[in-house]
Design a protein around this motif. Structure first.
Motif, PDB file in Angstrom:
ATOM      1  N   GLU A  37       0.444   5.549   4.779  1.00 11.55           N
ATOM      2  CA  GLU A  37       0.955   5.273   3.580  1.00 11.55           C
ATOM      3  C   GLU A  37       0.591   6.492   2.635  1.00 11.55           C
ATOM      4  OE1 GLU A  37      -0.445   1.470   1.880  1.00 11.55           O
ATOM      5  OE2 GLU A  37      -0.896   1.060   3.851  1.00 11.55           O
ATOM      6  N   LYS A  97       8.704 -11.408  -6.784  1.00 13.97           N
ATOM      7  CA  LYS A  97       9.481 -11.507  -5.596  1.00 13.97           C
ATOM      8  C   LYS A  97       8.598 -12.481  -4.635  1.00 13.97           C
ATOM      9  CE  LYS A  97      12.454  -7.607  -5.572  1.00 13.97           C
ATOM     10  NZ  LYS A  97      12.374  -6.348  -5.688  1.00 13.97           N
ATOM     11  N   SER A  98       7.381 -12.553  -4.664  1.00 10.63           N
ATOM     12  CA  SER A  98       6.396 -13.550  -4.053  1.00 10.63           C
ATOM     13  C   SER A  98       6.830 -14.805  -4.486  1.00 10.63           C
ATOM     14  CB  SER A  98       5.086 -12.893  -3.764  1.00 10.63           C
ATOM     15  OG  SER A  98       4.565 -13.064  -5.042  1.00 10.63           O
ATOM     16  N   GLY A 158      -2.815 -10.905   4.767  1.00 10.04           N
ATOM     17  CA  GLY A 158      -2.644 -10.875   3.164  1.00 10.04           C
ATOM     18  C   GLY A 158      -1.304 -10.782   2.675  1.00 10.04           C
ATOM     19  N   ARG A 159      -0.327 -10.624   3.644  1.00 11.80           N
ATOM     20  CA  ARG A 159       0.982 -10.580   2.845  1.00 11.80           C
ATOM     21  C   ARG A 159       1.921 -11.640   3.407  1.00 11.80           C
ATOM     22  NH1 ARG A 159      -2.757  -6.482   2.644  1.00 11.80           N
ATOM     23  NH2 ARG A 159      -2.082  -4.780   1.418  1.00 11.80           N
ATOM     24  N   GLY A 192       6.269   4.287  -1.945  1.00 14.52           N
ATOM     25  CA  GLY A 192       7.100   3.392  -3.053  1.00 14.52           C
ATOM     26  C   GLY A 192       5.911   2.497  -3.513  1.00 14.52           C
ATOM     27  N   THR A 193       6.411   1.564  -4.297  1.00 18.01           N
ATOM     28  CA  THR A 193       5.290   0.702  -5.302  1.00 18.01           C
ATOM     29  C   THR A 193       4.879  -0.424  -4.432  1.00 18.01           C
ATOM     30  OG1 THR A 193       6.448   1.356  -7.342  1.00 18.01           O
ATOM     31  CG2 THR A 193       4.828  -0.559  -7.414  1.00 18.01           C
ATOM     32  N   THR A 208      -5.775   4.195  -0.453  1.00 21.24           N
ATOM     33  CA  THR A 208      -4.419   3.950   0.273  1.00 21.24           C
ATOM     34  C   THR A 208      -4.509   5.386   1.066  1.00 21.24           C
ATOM     35  OG1 THR A 208      -3.593   2.580  -1.452  1.00 21.24           O
ATOM     36  CG2 THR A 208      -2.022   3.803  -0.175  1.00 21.24           C
ATOM     37  N   PHE A 246      11.742 -10.261   0.445  1.00 19.02           N
ATOM     38  CA  PHE A 246      11.404  -8.726   0.467  1.00 19.02           C
ATOM     39  C   PHE A 246      10.880  -8.269   2.099  1.00 19.02           C
ATOM     40  CE2 PHE A 246       7.396 -10.827  -1.296  1.00 19.02           C
ATOM     41  CZ  PHE A 246       6.484 -10.257  -0.253  1.00 19.02           C
ATOM     42  N   HIS A 280       0.147  -7.545  -6.518  1.00 23.50           N
ATOM     43  CA  HIS A 280      -0.584  -7.208  -7.521  1.00 23.50           C
ATOM     44  C   HIS A 280       0.280  -6.347  -8.690  1.00 23.50           C
ATOM     45  CE1 HIS A 280      -1.379  -4.363  -4.567  1.00 23.50           C
ATOM     46  NE2 HIS A 280      -1.478  -3.620  -5.307  1.00 23.50           N
ATOM     47  N   ALA A 289       6.126  -7.373  -7.500  1.00 29.26           N
ATOM     48  CA  ALA A 289       5.704  -8.207  -6.111  1.00 29.26           C
ATOM     49  C   ALA A 289       5.406  -9.447  -6.591  1.00 29.26           C
ATOM     50  CB  ALA A 289       4.384  -7.421  -5.675  1.00 29.26           C
ATOM     51  N   ASP A 348      -0.972 -13.668  -0.764  1.00 28.79           N
ATOM     52  CA  ASP A 348      -0.087 -12.653  -0.716  1.00 28.79           C
ATOM     53  C   ASP A 348      -0.778 -11.374  -1.885  1.00 28.79           C
ATOM     54  OD1 ASP A 348       2.464 -11.342  -0.102  1.00 28.79           O
ATOM     55  OD2 ASP A 348       2.554 -11.241  -2.454  1.00 28.79           O
ATOM     56  N   GLY A 399       5.109  -2.520  -0.447  1.00 29.21           N
ATOM     57  CA  GLY A 399       5.694  -2.501   0.798  1.00 29.21           C
ATOM     58  C   GLY A 399       5.040  -1.415   1.943  1.00 29.21           C
ATOM     59  N   LYS A 400       4.351  -0.560   1.331  1.00 26.06           N
ATOM     60  CA  LYS A 400       3.769   0.545   2.053  1.00 26.06           C
ATOM     61  C   LYS A 400       3.132  -0.027   3.334  1.00 26.06           C
ATOM     62  CE  LYS A 400       1.708   2.774  -1.147  1.00 26.06           C
ATOM     63  NZ  LYS A 400       2.085   1.746  -2.090  1.00 26.06           N
TER      64      LYS A 400
HETATM   65  N1  LIG Z   1       9.639  -4.446  -0.141  1.00 29.95           N
HETATM   66  C1  LIG Z   1       9.276  -5.101  -1.296  1.00 29.95           C
HETATM   67  N2  LIG Z   1       9.532  -5.237  -2.478  1.00 29.95           N
HETATM   68  C2  LIG Z   1       8.982  -5.688  -3.282  1.00 29.95           C
HETATM   69  N3  LIG Z   1       7.713  -6.190  -3.209  1.00 29.95           N
HETATM   70  C3  LIG Z   1       7.135  -6.152  -1.991  1.00 29.95           C
HETATM   71  C4  LIG Z   1       7.710  -5.661  -0.886  1.00 29.95           C
HETATM   72  N4  LIG Z   1       7.077  -5.521   0.308  1.00 29.95           N
HETATM   73  C5  LIG Z   1       5.921  -6.024  -0.219  1.00 29.95           C
HETATM   74  N5  LIG Z   1       5.828  -6.662  -1.351  1.00 29.95           N
HETATM   75  C6  LIG Z   1       5.081  -7.068  -2.351  1.00 29.95           C
HETATM   76  O1  LIG Z   1       3.958  -6.233  -2.659  1.00 29.95           O
HETATM   77  C7  LIG Z   1       2.610  -6.805  -1.944  1.00 29.95           C
HETATM   78  C8  LIG Z   1       1.663  -5.722  -1.360  1.00 29.95           C
HETATM   79  O2  LIG Z   1       2.453  -5.147  -0.020  1.00 29.95           O
HETATM   80  P1  LIG Z   1       2.055  -4.051   0.695  1.00 29.95           P
HETATM   81  O3  LIG Z   1       0.620  -4.234   0.668  1.00 29.95           O
HETATM   82  O4  LIG Z   1       2.897  -3.993   1.890  1.00 29.95           O
HETATM   83  O5  LIG Z   1       2.592  -2.892  -0.491  1.00 29.95           O
HETATM   84  P2  LIG Z   1       1.781  -1.755  -0.648  1.00 29.95           P
HETATM   85  O6  LIG Z   1       2.773  -0.576  -1.062  1.00 29.95           O
HETATM   86  O7  LIG Z   1       0.985  -0.952   0.490  1.00 29.95           O
HETATM   87  O8  LIG Z   1       0.739  -1.965  -1.939  1.00 29.95           O
HETATM   88  P3  LIG Z   1      -0.576  -1.096  -2.138  1.00 29.95           P
HETATM   89  O9  LIG Z   1      -0.241   0.316  -2.477  1.00 29.95           O
HETATM   90  O10 LIG Z   1      -0.995  -1.621  -3.595  1.00 29.95           O
HETATM   91  O11 LIG Z   1      -1.580  -1.176  -1.222  1.00 29.95           O
HETATM   92  C9  LIG Z   1       3.005  -8.019  -1.035  1.00 29.95           C
HETATM   93  O12 LIG Z   1       1.917  -8.744  -1.017  1.00 29.95           O
HETATM   94  C10 LIG Z   1       4.173  -8.466  -1.721  1.00 29.95           C
HETATM   95  O13 LIG Z   1       3.971  -9.240  -2.748  1.00 29.95           O
END
Ligand SMILES: Nc1ncnc2c1ncn2[C@@H]1O[C@H](COP(=O)(O)OP(=O)(O)OP(=O)(O)O)[C@@H](O)[C@H]1O
Ligand SMILES: CC(=O)N[C@H]1[C@@H](OP(=O)(O)OP(=O)(O)OC[C@H]2O[C@@H](n3ccc(=O)[nH]c3=O)[C@H](O)[C@@H]2O)O[C@H](CO)[C@@H](O)[C@@H]1O[C@H](C)C(=O)N[C@@H](C)C(=O)N[C@H](CCC(=O)O)C(=O)O
Length: 494
Positions: free
Chosen positions: A180, A364-365, A338-339, A113-114, A155, A304, A357, A361, A354, A116-117
């Motif tokens: 992830e 929502k933040s 950091g989240r 997913g973009t 990642t 989120f 990026h 995100a 947070d 939340g991972k």
């Molecule tokens: N379910 C969600 N929907 C939308 N935004 C979210 C969600 N979960 C987290 N975020 C936002 O995305 C940011 C990154 O969260 P997270 O590290 O869990 O995602 P990620 O998918 O691992 O990102 P990356 O792959 O870039 O590391 C958070 O700090 C928050 O701002």
């Protein structure tokens, strides 16, 4: 230690019996007895490093080729076989898994997913530990048994590294590993051979278009996890339009939603939010599901995070963990570094760090941050260099619309001139009011925290857990956490 003929036996039969002590994609890491894999790279051609690997003592070399007629062709350099392989990138995960086997007791969970991972993968690992098992994670924040992570390069690491780490976790008697899986990782077949107990989809919004070109191809890359990988169950966020569309094509699925008005059939697996209460220090979640109803409180804040927690919960319920145990341990889950990490003390402004990026995100933040803000909302952020440029102006526009003051600064500018990146972000603004610009992130944060009112809230987006700033190809020590700590300490009480 394994023999080359056994390792390659599913694909080749005329391979000499040679001892292999390790597999590596990088010639610089080769030591005597290793197998060097020379692949066509994105920056350089790995085949240019075969000689280097041989000098360092490689005992065999696998070479990626495009020419069908050369497939499985072997030439020798002295005693060392150099084996040509078509579609090596698709085979590498399988070859690596044969070399680094894992216990069949180890259950693997993929999260894509973009956004939340990392949050979901860490929630799952934490929850598993709270329930008395051993959990491990692989992802942006690091790789390792939960609580003892080593920094990661990607990642999703290379096919070889992923299997190597799983082998280690297996020896360390891990029960569950949450991994992830990035869209790059899927396109580059980094986890192709892994048997996943569950695959989770969080959401998809604009990102990485420098690599995938358009959203259609980006979505297609994410779909690879659910269409071309070995998965027992898919756990899908059906609040997301793409997720909603995918569940129609997936046979074994748990649907997860924050929409309480959705109803599911008797034979369906599902979990939905019934109600939610956001407090300053916690969030109370009421849910209903195939496994039963429940209420729990969590220290995680931000709207989120509700879907992130529900997706984690649905996965663990499907895997057989008890509803009662999950509910009773939920209150011990810690916020992810950091989240949506909130720093609050009396007579000082509230600060949230947070990792947002991406445009979605950030949106929502900021929406979540507004809830915790009593007066003015400040947003400090920048955009990465040499990455998707299309998101910069969109993020500028979102920051302008959803905060009272915007402070633009740098965030891993890499080889790009930070002034150009800032100009790209600025092009999303409709006016010049309430904006500030700093080429130094430390100054941007320090001066803002010293300047704002006690009742204001400062959201610092983009770097999250990172303890570096990437300038050119150098990783320079830098941490939002340290700067915020110092600035809050320095600030006298008004
Ligand atoms: N379910 C969600 N929907 C939308 N935004 C979210 C969600 N979960 C987290 N975020 C936002 O995305 C940011 C990154 O969260 P997270 O590290 O869990 O995602 P990620 O998918 O691992 O990102 P990356 O792959 O870039 O590391 C958070 O700090 C928050 O701002
Ligand atoms: C563009 C891209 O995806 N590159 C990834 C790819 O690198 P590559 O193999 O093409 O690297 P290359 O530099 O061209 O080198 C080719 C080969 O020569 C070898 N080599 C090179 C030099 C030498 O002296 N000797 C030698 O053997 C290299 O080890 C490599 O095998 O395969 C490598 C192993 O899997 C990855 O580490 C690398 O990620 C780079 C570092 C990267 O920045 N990738 C980003 C775009 C990425 O993958 N991001 C995603 C998503 C992140 C997110 O969600 O935000 C991720 O999963 O991290």
């Amino acid at each position: 230690m394994l023999y080359l003929d056994y390792l390659l036996s599913p694909w080749l039969f005329n391979v000499p019996k040679i001892k292999i002590s390790n597999i590596s994609l990088n010639s610089k890491l080769i030591i005597g007895g290793d197998l060097f894999v020379a692949k066509l790279g994105y920056n350089v051609d790995g085949r240019n490093y075969i000689i280097d690997a041989l000098i360092r003592g490689a005992s065999a070399v696998l070479v990626e080729i495009n020419n069908l007629f050369l497939d499985t062709y072997i030439i020798y350099f002295g005693d060392v076989p150099i084996i040509y392989f078509l579609n090596l990138s698709k085979k590498l995960s399988f070859i690596s898994q044969r070399f680094y086997p894992i216990s069949n007791k180890l259950r693997l969970i993929a999260i894509t997913g973009t956004n939340g991972k990392s949050t979901i993968s860490h929630l799952i690992a934490q929850w598993v530990v709270l329930l008395g098992n051993t959990g491990a994670v692989m992802g942006t924040i690091g790789n390792g048994i939960y609580g003892d992570l080593c920094p990661s390069i990607n990642t999703t690491e290379s096919a070889v590294e992923v299997c190597k780490m799983l082998y280690r976790f297996s020896k360390q008697k891990a029960d569950i590993v949450s991994i992830e899986v990035s869209s790059h990782g899927l396109v580059q077949n980094r986890v192709l051979s892994l048997p996943f107990t569950a695959a989770i989809f969080s959401n998809i919004t604009i990102d990485h278009l420098d690599y995938h070109v358009d959203m259609k191809r980006y979505i297609k890359a994410k779909w690879l996890l659910f269409s071309k990988h070995d998965i027992d169950i898919s756990i899908i966020n059906i609040d997301d339009d793409v997720g909603k569309c995918w569940v129609k094509k997936i046979s074994r699925v748990v649907c997860v939603t924050t929409n309480r008005n959705l109803f599911f059939g008797k034979n369906e697996y599902w979990l939905k939010l019934d109600n939610v209460k956001y407090n300053f220090n916690n969030t109370i979640i009421y849910f209903d599901s195939f496994w039963g109803k429940g209420i729990f409180s969590t220290k995680l804040i931000g709207k989120f995070n509700v879907i992130n927690i529900l997706l984690s919960l649905a996965t663990l319920l499907w895997m057989g963990y008890s509803l009662t145990d999950l509910i009773s341990t939920a209150k011990f889950l810690k916020p992810i570094v950091g989240r949506m990490e909130m720093f609050h003390s009396t007579n000082k402004p509230t600060v949230i760090i947070d990792y947002a990026h991406t445009p979605d995100a950030l949106k929502k933040s900021l929406i979540s941050a507004r809830f915790y803000c009593k007066n003015k909302l400040w947003c400090i952020f920048g955009c990465g260099g040499d990455r998707d440029k299309s998101k910069r102006s969109i993020m500028g526009s979102i920051a302008e619309q959803l905060s009272d003051y915007v402070v633009i600064t740098v965030d891993n500018s890499r080889y790009e001139n930070p002034i150009y990146i800032i100009n790209d972000i600025k092009s999303g603004f409709t006016n010049k009011n309430n904006k500030k610009y700093f080429l130094d992130r430390l100054k941007a944060i320090f001066s803002t925290i010293l300047y704002v009112d006690n009742e204001d809230l400062v959201l610092i987006a983009g770097k999250g857990h990172e303890n570096y700033q990437i300038i050119g190809n150098r990783y320079v020590n830098y941490s939002d956490h340290l700067v915020v700590g110092e600035a809050l300490k320095k600030r006298y009480s008004f």
